[in-house]
Design a protein around this motif. Structure first.
Motif, PDB file in Angstrom:
ATOM      1  N   UNK A 197      43.264  34.624  29.021  1.00  8.37           N
ATOM      2  CA  UNK A 197      43.626  33.910  30.259  1.00  8.37           C
ATOM      3  C   UNK A 197      42.321  33.569  30.814  1.00  8.37           C
ATOM      4  N   UNK A 198      41.327  34.023  30.799  1.00  9.76           N
ATOM      5  CA  UNK A 198      39.877  33.682  31.420  1.00  9.76           C
ATOM      6  C   UNK A 198      39.524  32.096  30.993  1.00  9.76           C
ATOM      7  N   UNK A 199      40.342  31.561  29.869  1.00  2.98           N
ATOM      8  CA  UNK A 199      39.992  30.414  29.571  1.00  2.98           C
ATOM      9  C   UNK A 199      41.148  29.531  29.933  1.00  2.98           C
ATOM     10  N   UNK A 200      41.963  29.839  30.710  1.00  3.80           N
ATOM     11  CA  UNK A 200      43.271  29.013  31.348  1.00  3.80           C
ATOM     12  C   UNK A 200      43.055  28.870  32.909  1.00  3.80           C
ATOM     13  N   UNK A 201      42.916  29.991  33.379  1.00  5.82           N
ATOM     14  CA  UNK A 201      42.921  30.382  35.071  1.00  5.82           C
ATOM     15  C   UNK A 201      41.466  30.508  35.449  1.00  5.82           C
ATOM     16  N   UNK A 202      41.458  30.007  36.749  1.00 10.71           N
ATOM     17  CA  UNK A 202      39.895  30.470  37.418  1.00 10.71           C
ATOM     18  C   UNK A 202      40.318  31.653  37.984  1.00 10.71           C
ATOM     19  N   UNK A 203      39.186  32.238  38.412  1.00 12.05           N
ATOM     20  CA  UNK A 203      39.114  33.659  39.104  1.00 12.05           C
ATOM     21  C   UNK A 203      40.079  33.489  40.440  1.00 12.05           C
ATOM     22  N   UNK A 204      40.089  32.559  41.095  1.00 10.66           N
ATOM     23  CA  UNK A 204      40.837  32.407  42.281  1.00 10.66           C
ATOM     24  C   UNK A 204      42.402  32.379  42.029  1.00 10.66           C
ATOM     25  N   UNK A 205      42.610  31.539  40.907  1.00 11.81           N
ATOM     26  CA  UNK A 205      44.019  31.435  40.818  1.00 11.81           C
ATOM     27  C   UNK A 205      44.397  32.709  39.965  1.00 11.81           C
ATOM     28  N   UNK A 206      43.570  33.630  39.320  1.00 15.59           N
ATOM     29  CA  UNK A 206      44.206  34.857  38.847  1.00 15.59           C
ATOM     30  C   UNK A 206      44.213  35.721  40.217  1.00 15.59           C
ATOM     31  N   UNK A 207      43.737  35.596  40.947  1.00 13.95           N
ATOM     32  CA  UNK A 207      43.611  36.454  42.107  1.00 13.95           C
ATOM     33  C   UNK A 207      44.868  36.299  43.164  1.00 13.95           C
ATOM     34  N   UNK A 208      45.281  34.761  42.887  1.00 17.68           N
ATOM     35  CA  UNK A 208      46.508  34.511  43.409  1.00 17.68           C
ATOM     36  C   UNK A 208      47.945  35.181  42.846  1.00 17.68           C
ATOM     37  N   UNK A 209      47.714  35.156  41.562  1.00 15.13           N
ATOM     38  CA  UNK A 209      48.617  35.677  40.596  1.00 15.13           C
ATOM     39  C   UNK A 209      49.004  36.949  40.981  1.00 15.13           C
ATOM     40  N   UNK A 210      47.807  37.674  40.952  1.00 17.81           N
ATOM     41  CA  UNK A 210      47.899  39.310  41.396  1.00 17.81           C
ATOM     42  C   UNK A 210      48.612  39.547  42.612  1.00 17.81           C
ATOM     43  N   UNK A 211      48.105  38.664  43.646  1.00 18.75           N
ATOM     44  CA  UNK A 211      48.667  39.139  45.142  1.00 18.75           C
ATOM     45  C   UNK A 211      50.156  38.788  44.981  1.00 18.75           C
ATOM     46  N   UNK A 212      50.622  37.772  44.569  1.00 21.41           N
ATOM     47  CA  UNK A 212      52.126  37.543  44.229  1.00 21.41           C
ATOM     48  C   UNK A 212      52.868  38.480  43.521  1.00 21.41           C
ATOM     49  N   UNK A 213      52.271  38.968  42.388  1.00 19.79           N
ATOM     50  CA  UNK A 213      53.069  39.828  41.576  1.00 19.79           C
ATOM     51  C   UNK A 213      53.050  41.138  42.310  1.00 19.79           C
ATOM     52  N   UNK A 214      51.878  41.558  43.091  1.00 16.42           N
ATOM     53  CA  UNK A 214      51.978  42.778  43.716  1.00 16.42           C
ATOM     54  C   UNK A 214      52.995  42.973  44.930  1.00 16.42           C
ATOM     55  N   UNK A 215      52.971  41.635  45.657  1.00 17.07           N
ATOM     56  CA  UNK A 215      53.736  41.617  46.852  1.00 17.07           C
ATOM     57  C   UNK A 215      55.278  40.885  46.710  1.00 17.07           C
ATOM     58  N   UNK A 216      55.838  40.712  45.491  1.00 17.23           N
ATOM     59  CA  UNK A 216      56.924  40.222  45.324  1.00 17.23           C
ATOM     60  C   UNK A 216      58.149  41.501  45.649  1.00 17.23           C
ATOM     61  N   UNK A 217      57.955  42.632  45.484  1.00 16.26           N
ATOM     62  CA  UNK A 217      58.711  43.706  45.921  1.00 16.26           C
ATOM     63  C   UNK A 217      59.343  43.422  47.372  1.00 16.26           C
ATOM     64  N   UNK A 218      57.996  43.268  48.294  1.00 14.70           N
ATOM     65  CA  UNK A 218      58.334  43.072  49.468  1.00 14.70           C
ATOM     66  C   UNK A 218      59.224  41.720  50.043  1.00 14.70           C
ATOM     67  N   UNK A 219      59.063  40.790  49.301  1.00 14.17           N
ATOM     68  CA  UNK A 219      59.682  39.431  49.696  1.00 14.17           C
ATOM     69  C   UNK A 219      61.013  39.845  49.320  1.00 14.17           C
TER      70      UNK A 219
END
Ligand code: NAD
Length: 305
Positions: A197-219
């Motif tokens: 995945x590090x060859x596909x996404x930037x560290x910033x994009x990875x962090x955005x994915x993590x936040x979305x995955x973690x917070x989806x339950x609340x949404x």
């Protein structure tokens, strides 16, 4: 556990949003001969069974019925979904006191469970409740495990699939640790059809994915009050591993023994799942940052246990 697919008897404790959706999904997937729903709320229990029976003639499952704790004690697979669910703004760990007490009283009433049974814990906080059920059920620890971060890993796959416009089934990798706010994406395990995945996404994009995955339950809870489709299919995936003896590697919550430095608690980590439950641990050597996150998650869960 009996390996004859069509002889499986599955009991689901808790016929709420999660329990009834698991029952329906298992029935549609033809995973059991008999599915039994048990709930404190007898109207809900009966209503769900009547509604589901309308679909029986389209499925291989023969019986869907209401039952009592005696039926649970006698089942091949027991799925625990009873308890209180998160309300908007609540974390999974906020449920701990109430759900520990509900689950303890349930197992007291069930009494002696069939010695070959497998218990899959879904009730939250799943890592803490799994440990509790291991202690009170009287079954060997490998026969009692929780859904861990299976749902979170599914959310990760769906998120990446949408973002990259590829089939989610070709995405490999895991969310690990607490099923809750302490979870993390083990990016070193994530690849898309073999490409890291590090060859596909930037560290910033990875962090955005993590936040979305973690917070989806609340949404989802804010929008519709409960989450149940994803967890139902995550449980179906586990049921297939058990019933078809697939030896599938899943990020479930099980009793760890020196998994990246963590022992004697239950936490989302990779294991091989087959007909006897947890067949063996499947240790993945995490990088230093991930190891620290895993150990932080473990410390937090230990306090709640
Ligand atoms: P819900 O409120 O719709 O259903 C819970 C059911 O449990 C209710 O029908 C209630 O009557 C029943 N119940 C309560 N005490 C009982 C008892 N003593 N015996 C039998 N039944 C009893 O909640 P839900 O949305 O179905 O969620 C159920 C649990 O699953 C919650 O703890 C929730 O946080 C958890 N959950 C876990 C995951 C996961 O990934 N592990 C995902 C979603 C939800």
């Amino acid at each position: 556990m009996s390996n004859d697919k069509l002889e499986q008897k599955i009991a689901i404790i808790g016929a709420g949003a999660v329990g009834s959706t698991i029952a329906y999904s298992a029935m549609v997937k033809n995973l059991a001969a008999e599915i039994i729903l048990v709930d404190l709320n007898k109207d809900k229990e009966r209503g769900e069974v009547l509604d589901m029976c309308d679909a029986l003639s389209f499925c291989e499952t023969n019986i869907v019925r209401v039952g009592g704790y005696k039926d649970v004690a006698d089942s091949d697979i027991i799925i625990l979904t009873a308890g209180v669910a998160q309300k908007p703004g609540e974390s999974r760990l906020d449920l701990v006191t109430k759900n520990k007490s509900i689950v303890s009283s349930i197992f007291k009433e069930i009494g002696n469970i069939k010695s070959t049974a497998i218990i899959v814990v879904v009730s939250n906080p799943v890592d803490v409740i799994t440990y509790l059920v291991q202690e009170i059920s009287g079954l060997p620890k490998n026969q009692v495990f929780g859904t861990g971060t299976c749902l979170d890993s599914a959310r990760l796959r769906s998120n990446l699939a949408k973002r990259l416009s590829v089939d989610g089934k070709q995405i490999d990798g895991f969310v690990l640790g607490e099923h809750g706010d302490g979870e993390f994406v083990a990016w070193s395990t994530v690849s898309v059809a073999g490409k890291p995945i590090a060859e596909i996404l930037s560290p910033e994009e990875m962090n955005n994915v993590y936040e979305e995955v973690k917070n989806e339950v609340y949404e989802i809870i804010k929008l519709k009050g409960a989450t149940y489709y994803g967890i139902a299919m995550a449980v179906v995936d586990i049921l297939e591993a058990l019933i078809l003896n697939q030896n599938k590697i899943l990020p479930v919550s099980y009793r760890l023994e020196n998994y990246n430095g963590v022992s004697d608690i239950c936490l989302g980590a990779t294991a091989v799942v087959g007909s006897n439950g947890i067949i063996k641990s499947w240790p993945i050597e995490l990088n230093e940052i991930e190891q620290n996150k895993f150990q932080d998650s473990a410390k937090k869960i230990k306090e709640y246990i």
